[in-house]
Design a protein around this motif. Structure first.
Motif, PDB file in Angstrom:
ATOM      1  N   GLY A  91       0.825  -1.194   0.000  1.00  0.00           N
ATOM      2  CA  GLY A  91       0.000   0.000   0.000  1.00  0.00           C
ATOM      3  C   GLY A  91       0.864   1.250   0.000  1.00  0.00           C
ATOM      4  N   GLY A  92       1.271   1.669  -1.161  1.00  0.00           N
ATOM      5  CA  GLY A  92       2.143   2.836  -1.265  1.00  0.00           C
ATOM      6  C   GLY A  92       3.615   2.495  -1.334  1.00  0.00           C
ATOM      7  N   TRP A  93       3.965   1.253  -1.143  1.00  0.00           N
ATOM      8  CA  TRP A  93       5.348   0.767  -1.246  1.00  0.00           C
ATOM      9  C   TRP A  93       5.264  -0.705  -1.622  1.00  0.00           C
ATOM     10  N   ALA A  94       6.161  -1.164  -2.515  1.00  0.00           N
ATOM     11  CA  ALA A  94       6.108  -2.565  -2.953  1.00  0.00           C
ATOM     12  C   ALA A  94       7.510  -3.141  -3.105  1.00  0.00           C
ATOM     13  N   TYR A  95       7.609  -4.444  -2.832  1.00  0.00           N
ATOM     14  CA  TYR A  95       8.833  -5.195  -3.094  1.00  0.00           C
ATOM     15  C   TYR A  95       8.553  -6.122  -4.274  1.00  0.00           C
ATOM     16  N   HIS A  96       9.432  -6.082  -5.278  1.00  0.00           N
ATOM     17  CA  HIS A  96       9.296  -6.892  -6.489  1.00  0.00           C
ATOM     18  C   HIS A  96      10.356  -7.980  -6.468  1.00  0.00           C
ATOM     19  N   THR A  97       9.932  -9.239  -6.425  1.00  0.00           N
ATOM     20  CA  THR A  97      10.879 -10.346  -6.543  1.00  0.00           C
ATOM     21  C   THR A  97      10.871 -10.788  -7.997  1.00  0.00           C
ATOM     22  N   VAL A  98      11.978 -10.543  -8.670  1.00  0.00           N
ATOM     23  CA  VAL A  98      12.131 -10.900 -10.078  1.00  0.00           C
ATOM     24  C   VAL A  98      12.705 -12.312 -10.127  1.00  0.00           C
TER      25      VAL A  98
END
Length: 159
Positions: A91-98
């Motif tokens: 919610g307003g910040w995200a972590y992306h695991t590629v």
């Protein structure tokens, strides 16, 4: 030049995160093994296992950020084939695991060499190739542990 990836932000729930533009990490798969990084004791949630990663810069894609962080923490980024990007939205910040396969020579990724290691930026203290079963037995970074079931489903769907 000021690094736009530095600084803390709060998500909609009030939790504090590093990186005003979110963060990304690179989960490299070689055949049935995954490359994990043990975080240095000096960093947040030190001595836990996760993927090389960190804060995104302004305008940087999750793929580019994950590869840049991998290069900073591990060394040369090997040839990769993108499989999936899992987004953990706070919610307003995200972590992306590629998630990416190590692209190997003829014969497939099981015969590929691991990435060439170099002295990294000190955020990682060790690196290890693990099976999915072995990952479950490690002390994982809390964010990575929360995403792990969804990552397993992604990995099973891309075999």
């Amino acid at each position: 030049m000021v690094d736009s990836s530095h600084g803390f932000v709060r998500d909609r729930r009030g939790c504090r995160h590093w990186g005003p533009y979110g963060a990304a990490g690179l989960l490299v798969r070689r055949g049935q093994r995954l490359l994990l990084q043990r975080r240095s004791w000096r960093v947040h949630h030190g001595r836990t296992w996760s993927v090389p990663g960190g804060a995104l810069r302004a305008g940087e894609s999750p793929w580019d950020g994950a590869c840049r962080e991998f290069a900073e923490e591990v060394g040369e980024v090997p040839p990769l084939r993108h499989l999936h990007t899992l987004v953990d939205d706070h919610g307003g910040w995200a972590y992306h695991t590629v998630v990416a396969d190590l692209a190997g020579p003829e014969g497939g990724p099981d015969r590929a060499e691991p990435p060439r290691r170099r002295r990294g930026d000190g955020e990682g203290s060790a690196y290890r190739w693990c099976t999915v079963a072995e990952v479950g037995a490690l002390r994982l970074h809390p964010g990575f542990a929360a995403s792990w079931p969804a990552l397993v489903a992604v990995l099973e769907g891309t075999e």
